[in-house]
Design a protein around this motif. Structure first.
Motif, short mmCIF file in Angstrom:
data_model
loop_
_atom_site.label_atom_id
_atom_site.label_comp_id
_atom_site.label_asym_id
_atom_site.label_seq_id
_atom_site.Cartn_x
_atom_site.Cartn_y
_atom_site.Cartn_z
N GLY A 257 0.86 -1.18 0.00
CA GLY A 257 0.00 0.00 0.00
C GLY A 257 0.89 1.23 0.00
O GLY A 257 1.71 1.40 0.89
N ILE A 258 0.74 2.07 -1.02
CA ILE A 258 1.66 3.20 -1.22
C ILE A 258 0.88 4.50 -1.33
O ILE A 258 0.04 4.67 -2.20
N ASP A 259 1.19 5.45 -0.43
CA ASP A 259 0.56 6.77 -0.49
C ASP A 259 1.54 7.85 -0.91
O ASP A 259 1.12 8.95 -1.23
N VAL A 260 2.83 7.54 -0.90
CA VAL A 260 3.85 8.56 -1.16
C VAL A 260 4.85 8.08 -2.21
O VAL A 260 5.17 6.89 -2.28
N PHE A 261 5.33 9.01 -3.00
CA PHE A 261 6.22 8.71 -4.12
C PHE A 261 7.46 9.59 -4.03
O PHE A 261 7.60 10.41 -3.13
N GLU A 262 8.37 9.42 -4.99
CA GLU A 262 9.60 10.22 -5.00
C GLU A 262 9.30 11.69 -5.24
O GLU A 262 10.07 12.57 -4.82
N ILE A 263 8.21 11.97 -5.92
CA ILE A 263 7.75 13.33 -6.16
C ILE A 263 6.28 13.41 -5.80
O ILE A 263 5.62 12.39 -5.61
N GLU A 264 5.77 14.62 -5.71
CA GLU A 264 4.36 14.79 -5.43
C GLU A 264 3.53 14.46 -6.67
O GLU A 264 3.95 14.73 -7.79
N PRO A 265 2.37 13.84 -6.50
CA PRO A 265 1.48 13.59 -7.64
C PRO A 265 1.14 14.90 -8.36
O PRO A 265 1.16 15.96 -7.72
N PRO A 266 0.86 14.84 -9.67
CA PRO A 266 0.60 13.63 -10.46
C PRO A 266 1.86 12.83 -10.76
O PRO A 266 2.94 13.40 -10.94
N ILE A 267 1.68 11.50 -10.84
CA ILE A 267 2.77 10.57 -11.09
C ILE A 267 2.66 10.04 -12.51
O ILE A 267 1.58 9.67 -12.97
N ALA A 268 3.79 10.00 -13.21
CA ALA A 268 3.81 9.54 -14.60
C ALA A 268 3.35 8.09 -14.70
O ALA A 268 3.62 7.28 -13.82
N PRO A 269 2.63 7.75 -15.78
CA PRO A 269 2.09 6.39 -15.93
C PRO A 269 3.13 5.29 -16.04
O PRO A 269 2.79 4.11 -15.93
N ASP A 270 4.40 5.64 -16.25
CA ASP A 270 5.44 4.60 -16.36
C ASP A 270 6.09 4.30 -15.01
O ASP A 270 7.08 3.57 -14.94
N HIS A 271 5.53 4.84 -13.92
CA HIS A 271 6.11 4.57 -12.60
C HIS A 271 6.05 3.07 -12.31
O HIS A 271 5.07 2.40 -12.64
N PRO A 272 7.10 2.51 -11.70
CA PRO A 272 7.16 1.06 -11.44
C PRO A 272 5.95 0.50 -10.70
O PRO A 272 5.51 -0.62 -10.97
N PHE A 273 5.36 1.26 -9.78
CA PHE A 273 4.23 0.74 -9.01
C PHE A 273 2.99 0.51 -9.87
O PHE A 273 2.15 -0.33 -9.54
#
Length: 317
Positions: A257-273
């Protein structure tokens, strides 16, 4: 003095007026911007005469801070402050405070929600029910009695532990220092390796520092059980995203379960998750409740008034 709110605090205008009215009564100038600005040139213009800045989680670079020649204090409406150029603040003697504690309930509750959602396949159940499906292949697991590893036993980690106690969970903890309250809750402190290897659920609640960046990487994930799940409602970079995605796709762990990423959303569709098995993702929403937004606004303005009175409250830099 000139006080500038650089971005909205997600509270009603009436509430903002109530909290800031004392500044005007004291003869200070208060300017509140109701948009999140990414353009650094515009940000420089907004901050150039400010003595005090109030910000949330929009990055504040060194170049923008340098443009604020009169800046003496920053009140951050957030728990984390890694989005501010800390070296510039320290070099110029600019004090920084955070709003620690405002989202403790909100983040702990979303953490619990993610755990139950993954254990009971709630998202998949919704999908198949809408397509005339049945419960076939959707056997879930109970939270009751599970071993949960809390990585980071600060306020949010401890509140999460309190909620998990209701489900009769066994609690393991990993932290730089051991909290007396954690021991009262029955948390057993162990090494990170022991926590990762013994836990059915691992929940991350550490701040982002040079010591916690990619704290959980390929090696740490290799210690986990194949049927374990991992939750990250802390900061994105404390976890190696590519390593976690690989572990999920190779069935080395059961879910995340992931709420946080390396950058703030929006997150690019090619993100590994977005290309990994059994990942529940949310757009950095753990802290965002109506109740928590009101709490943080009160803390932020209280920090400002305290600093003006010569008291250092919630100072982090």
């Amino acid at each position: 003095m000139k006080i500038v709110l650089l971005e909205p605090l997600s509270i009603r205008e009436e509430k903002l007026k109530n909290l800031s009215s004392k500044l005007l009564e004291m003869g200070h100038e208060f300017i509140a911007y109701d948009t999140v600005e990414k353009d650094e040139e515009i940000l420089k213009e907004r901050v150039k005469d400010a003595d005090i800045l109030i910000i949330a989680n929009n990055p504040l670079s060194g170049e923008v801070i340098k443009a604020a020649k009169n800046l003496k204090y920053i009140s951050v409406a957030f728990t984390g402050y890694d989005h501010i150029d800390q070296e510039i603040c320290q070099a110029r003697g600019i004090k920084v405070s955070n709003a620690q504690g405002y989202a403790t309930e909100a983040v702990a509750e979303l953490t619990l929600g993610m755990i139950i959602t993954l254990l009971r396949n709630i998202v998949k159940c919704d999908e198949v029910t809408r397509c005339e499906g049945t419960k076939a292949g959707l056997m879930g697991n109970e939270l009751n009695g599970k071993t949960v590893g809390i990585v980071g036993t600060g306020g949010i980690g401890l509140r999460t532990a309190e909620l998990l106690k209701v489900f009769n969970c066994n609690l393991l903890g990993y932290n730089r220092s051991q909290s007396p309250k954690a021991k009262e809750l029955g948390i057993q402190y162990v090494s990170l390796k022991e926590l990762m290897s013994k836990s059915d659920i691992v929940s991350l609640h550490v701040p982002l520092t040079k010591d916690t960046k990619e704290l959980i990487g390929e090696e740490e994930l290799s210690w986990m059980k194949k049927n374990a799940i991992l939750i990250n409602t802390a900061r994105g970079p404390v976890l190696d995203s590519k390593a976690l995605a690989a572990a999920l796709n190779e069935d080395r762990i059961a879910g995340a379960g992931i709420d946080v990423f390396e950058i703030e959303p929006p997150i690019a569709p090619d993100h590994p998750f977005f290309h990994a098995k059994n990942v529940l993702v949310t757009p950095h929403v753990a802290f965002a409740t109506e109740e928590s937004m009101i709490k943080r606004a009160k803390i932020v303005f209280d920090n400002v008034y305290s600093w003006m009175n010569g008291e250092e409250k919630n100072i982090v830099i």
